[in-house]
Every structure is written in structure tokens, then in C-alpha cells.
Design an enzyme around this catalytic site. Sequence first.
Site, mmCIF file in Angstrom:
data_model
loop_
_atom_site.group_PDB
_atom_site.id
_atom_site.type_symbol
_atom_site.label_atom_id
_atom_site.label_comp_id
_atom_site.label_asym_id
_atom_site.label_seq_id
_atom_site.Cartn_x
_atom_site.Cartn_y
_atom_site.Cartn_z
ATOM 1 N N LYS A 181 47.111 49.366 48.920
ATOM 2 C CA LYS A 181 47.087 47.946 49.276
ATOM 3 C C LYS A 181 47.368 47.195 47.983
ATOM 4 O O LYS A 181 46.491 47.050 47.131
ATOM 5 C CB LYS A 181 45.716 47.559 49.854
ATOM 6 C CG LYS A 181 45.691 46.132 50.445
ATOM 7 C CD LYS A 181 45.596 45.083 49.366
ATOM 8 C CE LYS A 181 45.554 43.677 49.933
ATOM 9 N NZ LYS A 181 46.301 42.698 49.129
ATOM 10 N N GLU B 151 38.079 49.137 37.902
ATOM 11 C CA GLU B 151 38.505 48.619 36.592
ATOM 12 C C GLU B 151 38.707 47.128 36.794
ATOM 13 O O GLU B 151 39.651 46.697 37.444
ATOM 14 C CB GLU B 151 39.778 49.312 36.123
ATOM 15 C CG GLU B 151 40.099 49.055 34.648
ATOM 16 C CD GLU B 151 41.047 47.887 34.447
ATOM 17 O OE1 GLU B 151 40.542 46.775 34.139
ATOM 18 O OE2 GLU B 151 42.251 48.067 34.593
ATOM 19 N N CYS C 114 44.164 42.980 31.324
ATOM 20 C CA CYS C 114 42.711 43.144 31.181
ATOM 21 C C CYS C 114 42.351 43.638 29.788
ATOM 22 O O CYS C 114 41.308 43.283 29.253
ATOM 23 C CB CYS C 114 42.175 44.109 32.240
ATOM 24 S SG CYS C 114 42.305 43.499 33.921
ATOM 25 N N GLU D 137 36.985 35.217 31.330
ATOM 26 C CA GLU D 137 38.234 35.831 30.891
ATOM 27 C C GLU D 137 39.380 34.831 30.996
ATOM 28 O O GLU D 137 39.595 34.220 32.054
ATOM 29 C CB GLU D 137 38.544 37.058 31.752
ATOM 30 C CG GLU D 137 39.831 37.758 31.362
ATOM 31 C CD GLU D 137 40.108 38.980 32.230
ATOM 32 O OE1 GLU D 137 40.907 39.835 31.795
ATOM 33 O OE2 GLU D 137 39.533 39.083 33.338
#
Length: 469
Positions: free
Chosen positions: A160, A234, A268, A367
Site C-alpha cells: 500500500k 520506521e 527521515c 520534525e
Amino acid sequence: MPIATVDPATGATLKTFDALGSDEIERRLAAAAAAFDRYRTTDFDHRATLMNRAADLLEEDKDDIARTMTTEMGKPIGAARAEAAKCAKSMRWYARHARDLLADEHPSAADIQDSGAARAYVRYRPLGVVLAVMPWNFPLWQVVRFAAPALMAGNVGLLKHASNVPQTALYLDDLFRRAGFPEGCFQTLLVGSGAVEGILRDRRVAAATLTGSEPAGRSVAAVAGDEVKRTVLELGGSDPYIVMPSADIDRAARTAVTARVQNNGQSCIAAKRFIVHADVYDAFGERFVAGMRKLTVGDPMDESTDIGPLASEQGRADLEVLVDDAVNRGAMARCGGRRPDGLSRGWYYEPTILTDVSPDMRIHHEEAFGPVATVYRVAGLDEAVRVANDTPFGLSSNVWTRDDEDVRRFVRDLQAGGVFFNGMTASHPALPFGGVKRSGYGRELSDHGIREFCNVTTVWHGAEPDDNG
């Protein structure tokens, strides 16, 4: 979010796709389950032949799939080609090493002498159908680093993908089919996020892996926990980049630019918080600002472009909110801090460096997913560690030092899944990848990654009775 290719360089919608209906989802789940029953018994040589063929095809397709990735999410075309090449390399790595990574483990006779076993060993067996929920920022690599080890272990995959990279997702489906993997071994599901829970709860799905946002990770983990299914997550990162007095300042500053703006700053594991010792703060800062100002922002299809657009209009808006909040609370924009002139279409943002950042600013804790760096001045090693760990995330970290005591302390004290010295964080198939705290759990890549979706099976053989027994 609609399933569509929207060019982030122009904002134009290029192609839209209908989501799969429930009947088609059921058909594909059944195909995956049937494929696993057959594929799990194949040997490593057969799987390696298929995986190497997939790598060959990807190398042949490299230019075309690079243009697709750039069109869908805006990464510079050179970086897109490099991503495709990295995927092919990693496919070959797992094709070459999977047999050894999953070889039976035999404890010594002395270690099991009191177990009652004549012999015993550990075997790694595939789990089954693995659902992968993947993000748009590395639309090829994020999938391959799951798919290559999972398929080499004998699992099958359902993808997905993010709704804004549908053509890349369909390419991956086609790639594994052309390589000769049996029907149902790897399938792309063009579905919205609302369909994920039902798929994950299906009894034929054994496990899930997700790379993405913290909210998405929480959602998948909650469903998987309720179903008692294994997951690897993650999630976000706000990686520190620490510069100590003994560092090579020129190299540290040059690398800092790349470490922050790789993939248009949407990574990331990009360095985001630059923590600099007071003794070298000014020297590093001057070089860092100069390097960021030299970057070319523009058309990602242009080979000379360093930074393309952000992947979505909402992504740029979110970044602007963080920067504006910081500046309004007293941070200083040493460069950037706004949309670039001359680029009225598309979702561009200038490379930005913020100093004088304090804990009351959102960007200190959240972030920043774009080309925005925050820089902190620290008095010594203890403060560097404290500031580095003052984040809910713990994906990776970077340290620049030539002092052995610095190395010892940072390895011991940094709360992260990786500590990279005198270089920038990067993923490699031979090294485990993943984080701690809200960056997730489990590991991808290396022997750790291929074993995440294996049934670690103890095989025990009792001793035969002797002649008197």
C-alpha cells in the site's frame, strides 16, 4: 488524499486512479495467500535468480523510473537515478547473502548436553503475507528495502504505497512480475489509508511494516497489536549533527549541507538539528550558511538543480508554520525562510538556517520535513548530548570529532539507532536500519531485517534409547 500523480513542480494533476474495490482486494488477498503456499518452498537459488533478474530490469529501466519518481514527488533527477541504482544493488546483495543470513544455527553439543536432545538447531522460516505501508519520499528505495529481504526469505508482499506516487507503485508491481516472480508474490494495492485496517486484520496477512509518520505508525501498530501480528515501524526523525572542536570544520560544513538537503530535505534520516561546540560555532556557521546559499533551487528535471519542490502543497505549508513560529518567538533566519523568487508555480522553499532556537519553539520538538536546519551553540560534550537527546525521536545521529573520548561518550549516551562519525547517515543493505523512542522499532536491512519476518523455529531431536533402554 486522492490517488493521483500531481507534479509538485507545477501543481498540475497529471493522472488519477480509482481505488480498488472490495472484490478486487479480496481477489488479491487470495492470490497472495495462494502464492505463499507455493513460493515458501522454493530454494534460495531460485529466489536469487528472480531477484537478480529484477535488478537487471531495474537497471535497464533506471532513466524512465527516475523521471516517474521526479514527476510524482519532485526529487532532483540525478538523485532519482541514484535511488534506482541503489535499489538494484540492494536486490543483488540480498540475492547473494540470503542463504547465509538465514542458515540453520547449531548450538554446540556442550551447550545442549543437558537439554535431553541428541541434536537441536534453529531454522528461519517465512511468516507469510506481509503488508507494507510505504511513504512517498523514497518511493522506490523504501519498498525495495522491505521487498528484497522479504521475498528472499520466502514471504510474499502486498504494497500500500503513498497515494501521491501511484505510477511508481504500479511500476514495482510490474517489475517483480516481469522478473518472473509467481503471480501473487508481490502486488500493489491502489487503496486509500482507510482500507489498511481491514487488510491488516485479514487472517491471511501475517505481519506489517510501515515507514511514515508517527500517527500512521500508531494506527498500524494498534491494529496489529489487537490482532497479535508482528510489525516493524520506521517513523520520524530529528537527527542531531554534532560538531566538536577537534572536527575537520571544512568537511563537516560541506557534508552538513548535503546531510540537510538530501531529497529536498524530505528524509527521515536527514540531519536536522546542528549542535555545534562554542569553540567552532562561528567558523562552522559561516561555512554552513555559505554552502546553503550556493544551492540552486528549481526544476527537478534540470541536471543542475540541487533542490526541487517539496512533494505537496500541504508539506510546504506545514514547514512554513514551523519556521514562522520559530522566527516569531525569536529565532534568526541566517538564510532562506521563505518561498524563492521567480518560482510562482510549484511547492518550492528556500534552503533555510535558523539560529537562536529555544525549547518553546515548535521546531525544537517537531520534525521539519524540508530544507530547514536549526543550529544550536553548546559549551561542551555534556550539553551536546543533552540537546541531542532532547527530542521524542531517535532514528540516527551524526558526530564530527577526532577525539577518542568524544567517540566513547557519544556511542554510550546518544539515544539513536545509529551513530555516524565524520560522515552523514546513510542506509546500506549490510547494516541494520531503524530507531528508538518515537522513531519506531524493529530493524530493516542486514541480517536483522531479513529475520524480522521469519518464524524463528527451534528444532529438537530426542536421543535414541540405548540397547538397555
